[in-house]
Design a protein around this motif. Sequence first.
Motif, PDB file in Angstrom:
ATOM      1  N   CYS A 105      39.718  37.338  43.504  1.00 38.90           N
ATOM      2  CA  CYS A 105      39.225  38.144  44.626  1.00 38.90           C
ATOM      3  C   CYS A 105      40.271  38.229  45.726  1.00 38.90           C
ATOM      4  N   ILE A 106      40.874  37.102  46.049  1.00 44.49           N
ATOM      5  CA  ILE A 106      41.892  37.069  47.096  1.00 44.49           C
ATOM      6  C   ILE A 106      43.062  37.978  46.728  1.00 44.49           C
ATOM      7  N   ASN A 107      43.513  37.904  45.474  1.00 45.65           N
ATOM      8  CA  ASN A 107      44.619  38.755  45.026  1.00 45.65           C
ATOM      9  C   ASN A 107      44.277  40.225  45.161  1.00 45.65           C
ATOM     10  N   TYR A 108      43.033  40.554  44.835  1.00 45.94           N
ATOM     11  CA  TYR A 108      42.582  41.948  44.946  1.00 45.94           C
ATOM     12  C   TYR A 108      42.643  42.431  46.390  1.00 45.94           C
ATOM     13  N   TYR A 109      42.098  41.658  47.307  1.00 47.71           N
ATOM     14  CA  TYR A 109      42.078  42.102  48.705  1.00 47.71           C
ATOM     15  C   TYR A 109      43.477  42.122  49.321  1.00 47.71           C
ATOM     16  N   GLN A 110      44.331  41.238  48.871  1.00 42.82           N
ATOM     17  CA  GLN A 110      45.721  41.273  49.348  1.00 42.82           C
ATOM     18  C   GLN A 110      46.436  42.522  48.863  1.00 42.82           C
ATOM     19  N   SER A 111      46.021  43.038  47.707  1.00 40.52           N
ATOM     20  CA  SER A 111      46.621  44.282  47.219  1.00 40.52           C
ATOM     21  C   SER A 111      46.002  45.507  47.898  1.00 40.52           C
ATOM     22  N   GLU A 112      44.760  45.376  48.382  1.00 42.59           N
ATOM     23  CA  GLU A 112      44.054  46.489  49.027  1.00 42.59           C
ATOM     24  C   GLU A 112      44.447  46.649  50.493  1.00 42.59           C
ATOM     25  N   PHE A 113      44.715  45.534  51.169  1.00 50.56           N
ATOM     26  CA  PHE A 113      44.988  45.535  52.604  1.00 50.56           C
ATOM     27  C   PHE A 113      46.359  44.914  52.879  1.00 50.56           C
ATOM     28  N   ASP A 114      46.942  45.308  53.993  1.00 49.26           N
ATOM     29  CA  ASP A 114      48.246  44.754  54.367  1.00 49.26           C
ATOM     30  C   ASP A 114      48.166  43.243  54.565  1.00 49.26           C
ATOM     31  N   THR A 115      47.107  42.810  55.226  1.00 47.30           N
ATOM     32  CA  THR A 115      46.854  41.383  55.409  1.00 47.30           C
ATOM     33  C   THR A 115      45.404  41.105  55.033  1.00 47.30           C
ATOM     34  N   LEU A 116      45.112  39.891  54.658  1.00 48.44           N
ATOM     35  CA  LEU A 116      43.757  39.539  54.265  1.00 48.44           C
ATOM     36  C   LEU A 116      42.828  39.668  55.474  1.00 48.44           C
ATOM     37  N   PRO A 117      41.815  40.538  55.395  1.00 52.91           N
ATOM     38  CA  PRO A 117      40.943  40.746  56.556  1.00 52.91           C
ATOM     39  C   PRO A 117      40.177  39.481  56.928  1.00 52.91           C
ATOM     40  N   THR A 118      39.868  39.338  58.202  1.00 55.20           N
ATOM     41  CA  THR A 118      39.111  38.176  58.678  1.00 55.20           C
ATOM     42  C   THR A 118      37.749  38.090  57.998  1.00 55.20           C
ATOM     43  N   TRP A 119      37.108  39.258  57.778  1.00 56.65           N
ATOM     44  CA  TRP A 119      35.772  39.226  57.180  1.00 56.65           C
ATOM     45  C   TRP A 119      35.808  38.730  55.740  1.00 56.65           C
ATOM     46  N   ILE A 120      36.941  38.929  55.049  1.00 60.71           N
ATOM     47  CA  ILE A 120      37.096  38.371  53.711  1.00 60.71           C
ATOM     48  C   ILE A 120      37.393  36.874  53.791  1.00 60.71           C
ATOM     49  N   GLN A 121      38.239  36.482  54.745  1.00 60.86           N
ATOM     50  CA  GLN A 121      38.555  35.062  54.900  1.00 60.86           C
ATOM     51  C   GLN A 121      37.300  34.254  55.211  1.00 60.86           C
ATOM     52  N   ASN A 122      36.417  34.809  56.011  1.00 61.91           N
ATOM     53  CA  ASN A 122      35.172  34.109  56.333  1.00 61.91           C
ATOM     54  C   ASN A 122      34.254  33.987  55.118  1.00 61.91           C
ATOM     55  N   LEU A 123      34.267  35.010  54.251  1.00 59.90           N
ATOM     56  CA  LEU A 123      33.514  34.889  52.997  1.00 59.90           C
ATOM     57  C   LEU A 123      34.108  33.781  52.125  1.00 59.90           C
ATOM     58  N   ILE A 124      35.436  33.719  52.081  1.00 54.24           N
ATOM     59  CA  ILE A 124      36.110  32.678  51.302  1.00 54.24           C
ATOM     60  C   ILE A 124      35.705  31.291  51.807  1.00 54.24           C
ATOM     61  N   ASP A 125      35.698  31.145  53.128  1.00 59.68           N
ATOM     62  CA  ASP A 125      35.455  29.836  53.731  1.00 59.68           C
ATOM     63  C   ASP A 125      33.983  29.429  53.721  1.00 59.68           C
ATOM     64  N   TYR A 126      33.093  30.400  53.938  1.00 57.99           N
ATOM     65  CA  TYR A 126      31.692  30.045  54.187  1.00 57.99           C
ATOM     66  C   TYR A 126      30.698  30.601  53.178  1.00 57.99           C
ATOM     67  N   ALA A 127      31.113  31.576  52.381  1.00 54.65           N
ATOM     68  CA  ALA A 127      30.177  32.164  51.413  1.00 54.65           C
ATOM     69  C   ALA A 127      30.920  32.588  50.146  1.00 54.65           C
ATOM     70  N   PRO A 128      31.553  31.642  49.461  1.00 52.64           N
ATOM     71  CA  PRO A 128      32.375  32.002  48.293  1.00 52.64           C
ATOM     72  C   PRO A 128      31.581  32.671  47.168  1.00 52.64           C
ATOM     73  N   ASP A 129      30.320  32.281  46.969  1.00 56.66           N
ATOM     74  CA  ASP A 129      29.515  32.927  45.929  1.00 56.66           C
ATOM     75  C   ASP A 129      29.279  34.398  46.264  1.00 56.66           C
ATOM     76  N   THR A 130      29.021  34.660  47.531  1.00 53.54           N
ATOM     77  CA  THR A 130      28.833  36.043  47.971  1.00 53.54           C
ATOM     78  C   THR A 130      30.119  36.830  47.817  1.00 53.54           C
ATOM     79  N   LEU A 131      31.250  36.197  48.109  1.00 53.32           N
ATOM     80  CA  LEU A 131      32.545  36.850  47.932  1.00 53.32           C
ATOM     81  C   LEU A 131      32.702  37.364  46.509  1.00 53.32           C
TER      82      LEU A 131
END
Length: 210
Positions: A105-131
Amino acid sequence: MSIIYQALLKEGKLTRKEKTLLLVGIFAARREEREMLYFVEHAVKEGNCVAEIAELITSAIISRGIPSWLSGNEAISYAINLSNEEVMPKILEDNVMIFSSQQECINYYQSEFDTLPTWIQNLIDYAPDTLLKYSNLRTTSLRNGVVSRLLKELLLYAINVCDSYEKGIVIHKSNALSLGANNVILEEVKALCIYVVGIKAIWSDTEGKA
């Protein structure tokens, strides 16, 4: 009314077929079913099949959730009645990414956006299943199918313009531009938004650069 309608849906960078389909999707996302059904009639007349209507509405789920799909089902049912299609079209689509790990998932979003968005980072940190589940829904909904990913991004851009939601506007405008849209196309989409929500749509996206 007919004068306004004809001016709104004149052929431009976007076709009448595409514009009527976008209007169905916008009204489905806004759960304005009377207006949505009005444009289903025109979308079918302009050559949109049931599969195109269904697929575009599906992409609205990632932005406005299941309520947009529940309203959109009325559009699908109405389109079926109007079109009398006997054969489903063959769907030519991209291979859909299926994620099985957080890193994918992280690799995908890094390819979609210039930098990993905060809203994705928060999913990674606090809601990985939802991510993981959201990411699979996103790639499936935004694939190239009977409807192009570009038109799907333009729908999501329009939904956020109508709601004056700046963060959504930025994301989907950037995606649309990367897929080949330009300012002329974006202005045609904004014209549809003005039809939907009035003059406030003019100020929802004031960034002029392509």
